[in-house]
Design an enzyme around this catalytic site. Structure first.
Site, PDB file in Angstrom:
ATOM      1  N   ALA A  39      -9.335   5.520   3.774  1.00 37.48           N
ATOM      2  CA  ALA A  39      -9.180   6.632   4.711  1.00 37.48           C
ATOM      3  C   ALA A  39     -10.415   7.516   4.810  1.00 37.48           C
ATOM      4  O   ALA A  39     -11.120   7.754   3.841  1.00 37.48           O
ATOM      5  CB  ALA A  39      -7.980   7.504   4.374  1.00 37.48           C
ATOM      6  N   GLY A  40     -10.634   7.988   6.029  1.00 36.35           N
ATOM      7  CA  GLY A  40     -11.683   8.950   6.289  1.00 36.35           C
ATOM      8  C   GLY A  40     -12.964   8.375   6.862  1.00 36.35           C
ATOM      9  O   GLY A  40     -13.828   9.122   7.317  1.00 36.35           O
ATOM     10  N   GLY A  42      -7.759   9.229   9.313  1.00 39.16           N
ATOM     11  CA  GLY A  42      -8.074   9.315  10.739  1.00 39.16           C
ATOM     12  C   GLY A  42      -9.049  10.414  11.105  1.00 39.16           C
ATOM     13  O   GLY A  42      -9.325  10.630  12.276  1.00 39.16           O
ATOM     14  N   ASN A  72      -9.132   1.947   9.367  1.00 36.94           N
ATOM     15  CA  ASN A  72      -8.404   1.558  10.576  1.00 36.94           C
ATOM     16  C   ASN A  72      -8.967   2.258  11.799  1.00 36.94           C
ATOM     17  O   ASN A  72      -9.577   1.647  12.683  1.00 36.94           O
ATOM     18  CB  ASN A  72      -6.910   1.883  10.384  1.00 36.94           C
ATOM     19  CG  ASN A  72      -6.014   1.354  11.512  1.00 36.94           C
ATOM     20  OD1 ASN A  72      -4.844   1.076  11.291  1.00 36.94           O
ATOM     21  ND2 ASN A  72      -6.502   1.214  12.726  1.00 36.94           N
ATOM     22  N   THR A  73      -8.817   3.590  11.841  1.00 37.20           N
ATOM     23  CA  THR A  73      -9.130   4.330  13.065  1.00 37.20           C
ATOM     24  C   THR A  73     -10.600   4.212  13.472  1.00 37.20           C
ATOM     25  O   THR A  73     -10.908   4.175  14.665  1.00 37.20           O
ATOM     26  CB  THR A  73      -8.754   5.808  12.879  1.00 37.20           C
ATOM     27  OG1 THR A  73      -7.398   5.874  12.442  1.00 37.20           O
ATOM     28  CG2 THR A  73      -8.885   6.572  14.179  1.00 37.20           C
ATOM     29  N   LYS A  78       0.867  -1.164   0.000  1.00 38.87           N
ATOM     30  CA  LYS A  78       0.000   0.000   0.000  1.00 38.87           C
ATOM     31  C   LYS A  78       0.907   1.218   0.000  1.00 38.87           C
ATOM     32  O   LYS A  78       1.554   1.527   1.007  1.00 38.87           O
ATOM     33  CB  LYS A  78      -0.924   0.034   1.222  1.00 38.87           C
ATOM     34  CG  LYS A  78      -1.679   1.362   1.326  1.00 38.87           C
ATOM     35  CD  LYS A  78      -2.476   1.529   2.596  1.00 38.87           C
ATOM     36  CE  LYS A  78      -2.704   3.019   2.855  1.00 38.87           C
ATOM     37  NZ  LYS A  78      -3.574   3.274   3.998  1.00 38.87           N
TER      38      LYS A  78
END
Lengths: 67, 297
Positions: free
Chosen positions: B213-214, B182, B235-236, B121
Site C-alpha cells: 500500500a501507498g 490508494g 494496486n491503485t 491477505k
C-alpha cells in the site's frame, strides 16, 4: 412460508430449500460462489443436502477485483 | 517455467541472480504482487497483470449480485493456471468479519482448485477515511486465522512494535504500509520500514516482509526493494495510472531494478566527491590545493 435473509434482503420461500435449489437460478457458475449460513461457511459438497431454514441469514459471495 | 531470450533474462526470471520469494508455502518468481481492483475494464486489468510480470494477484470477497442479469465475473479474466490468487479481507473493520471473509475466500479457491486456498491477505481497517489498519482487531484476526490453519499475510501500519507482534503470532508475512491505501504517497517513513526489516529478519533473514500500500510510482517500488523488502504489493498505482498497462511494465522493471540494487549493495553516501577518472596524468591545473577541499577561500 418461511423467511430467510439472503445477502441482506428478506426472501420468502414456500418451504425449507437446499442451498443448491436456492441458488438454482443464479447466473454465475456455482464454482465461483461460496455460501455462509449464520456466519458459518457451508462447504460446497453439502450444498445439495444442507437446508435453509426459517430465519437463516444466508450470504452468497464471489470474488471481485481488489488490492 | 519458460526459457526467456538471453538478453531479456533478468526481466523474465529471477533465478539467475536471485532466489524466488518464498512466502506462506508459496514460491513466487516475481516479487511484485498486484491487485485486481479499480480497473476501467476487465481487459485492461488482464493486460496490466500480464505486463506487471506478477504471478500472484489479490482478489476481494463480495456478495454476489443474485438474480440480476449477471455482468462479467473477474474469474473469467484471470488465468488460474498462471496466477496464484491471494484473497483479501478488504472492507472488514473487525476481526469477526475478517475471519468470515477469509474463510469464504478459502472456500471459493478450494472449489476452484487454486493453490491460493490456504492463504489470505489479512486487512482489518480502523475507519473508512484514512483506511489505516486497526492494530487491535488485526492482531485478534491474525491469531484466529493462524489457529485455523491459514498462512496469514498481514497488512499493518509501519509500526515496528505491532509488526513484531504479528510475526510472533505466526503471520507468514508482515506487510507494512508505505502510506495509506490508494494514497500514492510512497514510503512516508523509510526509517520505520528499516526498523521492521531489522527486527523481523534478526535471526530469521528469510522472513518475508512485503511493503503493501501507498505506492504512487515506479521509484517507490524500487525504494522499497532497496531498503530490503522481499516483495511489494500494489494496486491503485497501476490501475489509476493514465496508462495502466505501461505503468504495470514500469512497476515490473522498478521491482527488478530495486531488488538487483539491493543485492548488489549500494555505495556509502559521502560528503565529498570522489573522482571516477584517474587523478594521475591529467593535463589541467587545479584551482585549489589538494588539502583545501573544505573551507579555503
Amino acid at each position: 412460508m418461511i423467511t430467510v435473509t439472503l445477502n441482506g434482503n428478506p426472501v420468502e420461500l414456500e418451504q425449507p430449500l437446499s442451498i443448491r435449489d436456492l441458488l438454482e437460478s443464479v447466473q454465475v457458475p456455482p464454482d465461483y460462489l461460496a455460501v455462509e449460513i449464520n456466519a458459518e461457511v457451508v462447504p460446497r459438497a453439502e450444498h445439495p443436502t444442507h437446508l435453509v431454514h426459517d430465519g437463516d441469514v444466508v450470504e452468497v459471495v464471489t470474488l471481485v477485483g481488489g488490492g | 517455467m519458460s526459457t526467456p531470450a538471453a538478453s531479456d533474462a533478468p526481466s523474465q526470471t529471477q533465478t539467475e541472480w536471485d532466489a524466488p520469494l518464498r512466502v506462506g508455502g508459496h514460491t513466487l518468481t516475481s516479487r511484485l504482487i498486484v491487485g485486481t481492483g479499480r480497473y476501467e475494464t476487465m481487459e485492461e486489468m488482464r493486460q496490466s497483470l500480464d505486463q506487471s510480470g506478477a504471478t500472484c494477484v489479490t482478489v476481494a470477497v463480495r456478495r454476489e449480485r443474485l438474480y440480476a442479469p449477471s455482468g462479467e465475473n473477474i474469474l473469467d479474466f484471470l488465468d488460474l493456471d498462471r496466477y496464484t490468487l491471494l484473497p483479501n479481507t478488504a472492507g472488514c473493520f473487525n476481526a469477526v468479519d475478517a475471519v468470515r471473509a477469509a474463510r469464504l475466500g478459502r472456500e471459493i479457491l478450494t472449489t476452484l482448485g487454486n493453490p491460493g486456498a490456504n492463504w489470505v491477505k489479512l486487512e482489518v481497517l480502523g475507519d473508512s477515511k484514512t483506511l489505516l489498519p486497526d492494530p487491535v482487531e488485526t492482531l485478534a484476526a491474525c491469531r484466529e486465522l493462524v489457529a485455523d490453519g491459514f498462512s496469514v499475510l498481514c497488512y499493518t501500519s509501519d509500526d515496528p512494535v505491532i509488526a513484531r507482534r504479528l510475526k510472533e503470532l505466526g503471520a507468514a508475512s508482515v506487510m507494512p504500509a508505505g502510506s495509506p491505501i490508494g494514497s500514492g504517497q510512497g514510503l512516508l517513513n523509510p526509517n520505520n520500514l528499516r526498523i521492521i526489516l531489522e527486527y523481523l529478519k534478526q535471526d530469521d533473514p528469510h522472513y518475508p516482509v512485503i511493503v503493501d500500500a501507498g505506492v504512487g510510482t515506479a521509484s517507490d517500488v524500487s525504494e522499497a526493494f532497496e531498503l530490503g523488502a522481499d516483495g511489494v504489493l500494489l494496486n491503485t498505482a497501476i490501475a489509476h495510472a493514465r496508462d495502466p498497462v505501461l505503468m504495470a511494465s514500469a512497476m515490473k522493471h522498478a521491482a527488478i531494478a530495486g531488488r538487483q540494487a539491493y543485492l548488489a549493495g549500494r555505495i556509502p553516501k559521502r560528503l565529498y566527491g570522489t573522482a571516477s577518472s584517474p587523478v594521475e596524468g591529467v593535463i589541467s591545473t587545479r584551482p585549489y590545493g589538494a588539502a583545501s577541499r573544505s573551507t579555503e577561500k
